[in-house]
Design a protein around this motif. Structure first.
Motif, PDB file in Angstrom:
ATOM      1  N   CYS A 128      29.133  30.256  44.379  1.00 32.23           N
ATOM      2  CA  CYS A 128      28.103  31.084  44.631  1.00 32.23           C
ATOM      3  C   CYS A 128      28.230  32.643  44.085  1.00 32.23           C
ATOM      4  O   CYS A 128      27.214  33.358  44.208  1.00 32.23           O
ATOM      5  N   GLY A 129      29.575  32.846  43.840  1.00 33.83           N
ATOM      6  CA  GLY A 129      29.724  34.335  43.327  1.00 33.83           C
ATOM      7  C   GLY A 129      29.758  35.424  44.531  1.00 33.83           C
ATOM      8  O   GLY A 129      29.808  36.649  44.024  1.00 33.83           O
ATOM      9  N   ARG A 130      29.961  35.163  45.652  1.00 33.49           N
ATOM     10  CA  ARG A 130      30.047  36.081  46.715  1.00 33.49           C
ATOM     11  C   ARG A 130      31.285  36.464  46.884  1.00 33.49           C
ATOM     12  O   ARG A 130      32.411  35.672  46.818  1.00 33.49           O
ATOM     13  N   PRO A 131      31.416  37.829  47.024  1.00 40.64           N
ATOM     14  CA  PRO A 131      32.861  38.221  46.935  1.00 40.64           C
ATOM     15  C   PRO A 131      33.267  38.301  48.438  1.00 40.64           C
ATOM     16  O   PRO A 131      32.227  38.725  49.464  1.00 40.64           O
ATOM     17  N   PHE A 132      34.700  38.320  48.677  1.00 41.60           N
ATOM     18  CA  PHE A 132      35.075  38.618  50.126  1.00 41.60           C
ATOM     19  C   PHE A 132      36.501  39.446  49.994  1.00 41.60           C
ATOM     20  O   PHE A 132      36.981  39.436  49.013  1.00 41.60           O
ATOM     21  N   ALA A 133      36.597  40.081  51.024  1.00 42.35           N
ATOM     22  CA  ALA A 133      37.792  41.165  51.039  1.00 42.35           C
ATOM     23  C   ALA A 133      39.085  40.457  51.240  1.00 42.35           C
ATOM     24  O   ALA A 133      40.275  40.877  50.838  1.00 42.35           O
ATOM     25  N   ARG A 134      38.907  39.149  51.908  1.00 42.91           N
ATOM     26  CA  ARG A 134      40.446  38.339  52.243  1.00 42.91           C
ATOM     27  C   ARG A 134      40.188  37.069  51.736  1.00 42.91           C
ATOM     28  O   ARG A 134      39.096  36.431  51.732  1.00 42.91           O
TER      29      ARG A 134
ATOM     30  N   PRO B  33      36.692  46.774  49.968  1.00 40.70           N
ATOM     31  CA  PRO B  33      37.017  48.331  49.705  1.00 40.70           C
ATOM     32  C   PRO B  33      36.903  48.149  47.874  1.00 40.70           C
ATOM     33  O   PRO B  33      37.191  47.528  47.270  1.00 40.70           O
ATOM     34  N   PRO B  34      36.495  49.615  47.705  1.00 33.12           N
ATOM     35  CA  PRO B  34      36.272  49.744  45.988  1.00 33.12           C
ATOM     36  C   PRO B  34      37.495  49.606  45.149  1.00 33.12           C
ATOM     37  O   PRO B  34      37.315  49.152  44.316  1.00 33.12           O
ATOM     38  N   ASP B  35      38.685  50.012  45.872  1.00 28.94           N
ATOM     39  CA  ASP B  35      39.926  49.655  44.934  1.00 28.94           C
ATOM     40  C   ASP B  35      40.534  48.500  45.093  1.00 28.94           C
ATOM     41  O   ASP B  35      41.413  48.328  44.504  1.00 28.94           O
TER      42      ASP B  35
END
Length: 87
Positions: free
Chosen positions: A20-26, A9-11
Protein backbone atom coordinates in the motif's frame (compact mmCIF):
# COMPACT_ATOMS: atom_id res chain seq x y z
CA UNK A 1 0.98 7.50 -3.44
CA UNK A 2 -1.35 8.58 -0.66
CA UNK A 3 -0.06 10.99 1.97
CA UNK A 4 0.05 9.35 5.38
CA UNK A 5 0.46 10.98 8.77
CA UNK A 6 3.62 9.31 10.09
CA UNK A 7 6.25 9.88 12.73
CA UNK A 8 9.22 8.94 10.55
CA UNK A 9 12.06 11.36 11.28
CA UNK A 10 13.04 13.42 8.22
CA UNK A 11 16.64 12.15 8.25
CA UNK A 12 15.66 8.46 8.60
CA UNK A 13 14.94 6.04 5.80
CA UNK A 14 11.34 4.82 6.19
CA UNK A 15 10.34 1.18 5.85
CA UNK A 16 7.67 1.26 3.16
CA UNK A 17 4.91 -1.32 2.70
CA UNK A 18 5.14 -2.73 -0.81
CA UNK A 19 1.41 -3.44 -0.85
CA UNK A 20 0.00 0.00 0.00
CA UNK A 21 3.01 2.35 0.11
CA UNK A 22 2.58 3.34 3.75
CA UNK A 23 5.87 4.33 5.46
CA UNK A 24 6.92 3.18 8.93
CA UNK A 25 9.71 4.31 11.23
CA UNK A 26 10.68 0.77 12.24
CA UNK A 27 10.80 -2.61 10.57
CA UNK A 28 8.80 -4.04 13.50
CA UNK A 29 5.92 -1.65 12.79
CA UNK A 30 5.97 -2.64 9.13
CA UNK A 31 5.84 -6.33 10.05
CA UNK A 32 2.84 -5.71 12.33
CA UNK A 33 1.11 -3.69 9.60
CA UNK A 34 1.65 -6.43 7.04
CA UNK A 35 0.26 -9.08 9.38
CA UNK A 36 -2.83 -7.05 10.24
CA UNK A 37 -3.68 -5.37 6.93
CA UNK A 38 -2.20 -7.71 4.30
CA UNK A 39 -2.38 -11.13 5.98
CA UNK A 40 -3.53 -12.94 2.85
CA UNK A 41 -0.55 -11.75 0.81
CA UNK A 42 2.25 -12.65 3.25
CA UNK A 43 5.17 -14.87 2.37
CA UNK A 44 6.56 -17.33 4.91
CA UNK A 45 9.35 -14.91 5.90
CA UNK A 46 6.91 -12.01 6.29
CA UNK A 47 4.58 -14.19 8.39
CA UNK A 48 7.50 -15.20 10.63
CA UNK A 49 8.49 -11.53 10.99
CA UNK A 50 4.89 -10.67 11.90
CA UNK A 51 4.71 -13.41 14.52
CA UNK A 52 8.03 -12.29 16.03
CA UNK A 53 6.90 -8.64 16.11
CA UNK A 54 3.51 -9.65 17.55
CA UNK A 55 5.17 -11.67 20.32
CA UNK A 56 7.47 -8.75 21.15
CA UNK A 57 4.52 -6.35 21.18
CA UNK A 58 2.58 -8.69 23.46
CA UNK A 59 5.55 -8.91 25.83
CA UNK A 60 5.89 -5.11 25.87
CA UNK A 61 2.18 -4.67 26.63
CA UNK A 62 2.31 -7.27 29.39
CA UNK A 63 5.29 -5.49 30.98
CA UNK A 64 3.51 -2.11 30.73
CA UNK A 65 0.38 -3.50 32.37
CA UNK A 66 2.38 -4.99 35.24
CA UNK A 67 4.25 -1.71 35.78
CA UNK A 68 0.99 0.26 35.64
CA UNK A 69 -0.61 -2.11 38.16
CA UNK A 70 2.42 -1.81 40.45
CA UNK A 71 2.19 1.99 40.21
CA UNK A 72 -1.50 2.02 41.07
CA UNK A 73 -0.96 -0.35 44.02
CA UNK A 74 1.95 1.76 45.30
CA UNK A 75 -0.12 4.93 44.95
CA UNK A 76 -3.06 3.33 46.76
CA UNK A 77 -0.96 2.15 49.68
CA UNK A 78 0.85 5.49 49.78
CA UNK A 79 -2.46 7.29 50.17
CA UNK A 80 -3.63 4.68 52.68
CA UNK A 81 -0.54 5.10 54.84
CA UNK A 82 -0.74 8.89 54.57
CA UNK A 83 -4.38 8.76 55.66
CA UNK A 84 -3.47 6.47 58.59
CA UNK A 85 -0.74 8.86 59.76
CA UNK A 86 -2.76 12.05 59.35
CA UNK A 87 -5.93 10.86 61.08
Amino acid sequence: MTDFDTDVPPDATPHVCEHCGRPFARERYLALHRGLDHAAALSDDERAAYETAHDAETDDLRRFRLLALAGVVALYFGFLLTYAVVT
